[in-house]
Design a protein around this motif. Structure first.
Motif, PDB file in Angstrom:
ATOM      1  N   HIS A  18      -0.804 -11.855  -9.627  1.00  0.00           N
ATOM      2  CA  HIS A  18      -0.926 -10.533  -8.981  1.00  0.00           C
ATOM      3  C   HIS A  18       0.387  -9.746  -9.076  1.00  0.00           C
ATOM      4  O   HIS A  18       1.242  -9.838  -8.207  1.00  0.00           O
ATOM      5  CB  HIS A  18      -1.333 -10.765  -7.524  1.00  0.00           C
ATOM      6  N   HIS A 139     -10.464  -8.042  -3.468  1.00  0.00           N
ATOM      7  CA  HIS A 139      -9.261  -7.308  -3.099  1.00  0.00           C
ATOM      8  C   HIS A 139      -9.567  -6.263  -2.034  1.00  0.00           C
ATOM      9  O   HIS A 139      -8.723  -5.494  -1.618  1.00  0.00           O
ATOM     10  CB  HIS A 139      -8.741  -6.633  -4.389  1.00  0.00           C
ATOM     11  N   HIS A 192      -4.113 -11.861  -1.862  1.00  0.00           N
ATOM     12  CA  HIS A 192      -3.224 -11.746  -0.695  1.00  0.00           C
ATOM     13  C   HIS A 192      -3.870 -12.010   0.680  1.00  0.00           C
ATOM     14  O   HIS A 192      -3.973 -11.107   1.520  1.00  0.00           O
ATOM     15  CB  HIS A 192      -2.468 -10.424  -0.671  1.00  0.00           C
ATOM     16  N   ASN A 238       0.077  -3.394   1.935  1.00  0.00           N
ATOM     17  CA  ASN A 238      -1.324  -3.762   2.136  1.00  0.00           C
ATOM     18  C   ASN A 238      -1.565  -5.175   1.617  1.00  0.00           C
ATOM     19  O   ASN A 238      -1.191  -5.443   0.489  1.00  0.00           O
ATOM     20  CB  ASN A 238      -2.257  -2.821   1.363  1.00  0.00           C
ATOM     21  N   ASP A 265       2.160  -9.977  -5.597  1.00  0.00           N
ATOM     22  CA  ASP A 265       1.747  -8.593  -5.311  1.00  0.00           C
ATOM     23  C   ASP A 265       2.935  -7.646  -5.477  1.00  0.00           C
ATOM     24  O   ASP A 265       3.079  -6.663  -4.734  1.00  0.00           O
ATOM     25  CB  ASP A 265       1.114  -8.462  -3.923  1.00  0.00           C
TER      26      ASP A 265
HETATM   27 ZN    ZN Z   1      -3.927  -5.318  -2.498  1.00  0.00          ZN
END
Ligand code: ZN
Ligand code: NCD
Ligand code: ZN
Length: 385
Positions: A18, A139, A192, A238, A265
């Motif tokens: 990610h 997601h 995540h 986020n 992320d």
């Molecule tokens: Zn995200």
């Protein structure tokens, strides 16, 4: 040449499922070249470039381009993630088959950009993916529950007057997509994971025999919403930084294998997109160059993972999840390897100006972190030292 790795810990090259590299579209914040350099410095030999670029990576022309540029740069394998729908909020499934068959051999698809809010569309995407044998990264967050939300919905946000993003926004969609994957006979990967409840749902789904995997970010393992007191936009992300008990549940879940792997992320943003008032700042944090150190801080030092475990969560499991056959496994004799050497005793102060990333939005500025990547090798060639 001979490399002296004495005193270091030798690990398989890390795999990040990610990463946002912002090319095409926002090359002012990160390019495939600068993102690759940041990845190599962080010990990575493969990264998965998220689909929320501009234009969106929803067709084979774009996914093949991203793969080709990554190979030309040559620092890390940049595997494009395909978008599940045409456009970010698309109402139509993308040509996943063409992306999977293209030069990039796309293995992972994502509803990145929160596009699969529609459960019927997600159902169809999962059914389609099971026929292709590819993986969908879940997601989404519930759009009604996250409208206008900027911080974890708890006492801190309430006190600071920030609009709250509830745990249920994540958990309800994790549950929904686990059940849809069960019915479709598909594989789903949870992006995540950020809450204690998501950990419980993952445990439950596995008990039902659902083919589900999950990742956690370094920042959700180390930081919590007590950081928001300063209203510094760097802490907006986020899903939002949660509470202490979520952090501890995520650490335990990663140690036990309920959460499979670490994913950064990595989300670069321009300085002017992060310097404004908290609620106006763009969500997202850098992660590639600090991930290993945060794992040492949160998992190795407290005794939750040994170095064997670090290899598992940073390399072997992510490689297995997407079916990379040249990453995250022991080498044959004479085979040019993907390797990372870590100095386990190093301590370093994170200096944003020294990062290889084109952006500076690290939440760890001026923090002292333990453990440092000293060497990265991609197929026998040194990519960072
Ligand atoms: Zn995200
Ligand atoms: C992501 C980004 O910047 O692309 N940001 C983030 O906080 N994770 C997009 C997103 O998931 O909101
Ligand atoms: Zn992301």
């Amino acid at each position: 040449r001979t490399v002296d790795g004495r005193g270091g810990v030798l690990l398989p090259g890390f795999v990040d499922l990610h990463t946002h590299v912002r090319e095409p579209g926002r090359e002012d914040t990160e390019t495939i070249a600068t993102g690759s350099a940041a990845a190599a410095r962080g010990g990575y030999t493969a990264i998965f470039a998220m689909a929320n670029t501009s234009p969106v990576a929803d067709n084979a022309a774009i996914t093949d381009l991203v793969w080709r540029i990554g190979q030309e740069v040559g620092l890390v394998d940049v595997h494009p993630v395909g978008a599940v729908t045409v456009g970010l909020a698309g109402k139509q499934l993308a040509e996943m088959g063409m992306m999977a068959d293209g030069a990039a051999k796309v293995k992972l698809f994502s509803d990145d950009g929160k596009c699969v809010h529609d459960p019927v569309l997600m159902k169809r995407a999962l059914e389609y993916s099971s026929g292709l044998g590819v993986l969908i990264s879940q997601h989404s967050e519930d759009p009604r529950l996250t409208e206008g939300a900027v911080a974890h919905d708890g006492p801190t946000a309430a006190r600071l007057g920030l609009a709250g993003w509830p745990r249920a926004a994540e958990e309800s969609i994790v549950a929904r997509d686990a059940l849809l994957a069960r019915d479709a006979g598909a594989r789903v990967h949870v992006a995540h994971a950020s809450t204690e409840g998501t950990v419980s749902l993952l445990r439950w789904a596995r008990e039902q025999g659902i083919d589900i995997t999950a990742e956690v970010t370094p920042h959700h393992l180390l930081l919590d919403d007590s950081r928001l007191e300063t209203y510094d936009g760097v802490n907006r992300v986020n899903p939002p930084l949660r509470e202490d008990r979520d952090k501890l549940a995520l650490r335990r879940a990663l140690a036990e294998g309920v959460i499979d792997c670490v994913a950064t992320d990595h989300a670069p943003h321009a300085a002017q997109e992060k310097c404004c008032e908290f609620s106006q700042a763009k969500p997202g944090m850098l992660g590639l160059e600090t991930a290993l150190s945060v794992i040492v801080e949160t998992m190795v030092r407290p005794g939750l993972l040994d170095w064997r475990g670090v290899a598992r969560v940073m390399s072997e499991r992510p490689a297995q999840i997407v079916g990379l056959d040249d990453q995250g496994r022991p080498l044959e004799v004479g085979e040019p390897g993907n390797l990372t050497v870590v100095d386990p005793d190093a301590e370093w102060v994170v200096e944003p100006a020294e990062l290889a990333s084109k952006s500076r939005n690290t939440p760890y500025a001026a923090m002292t972190l333990p453990g440092r990547v000293t060497l990265t090798v991609l197929r026998g060639t040194v990519t960072a030292e």
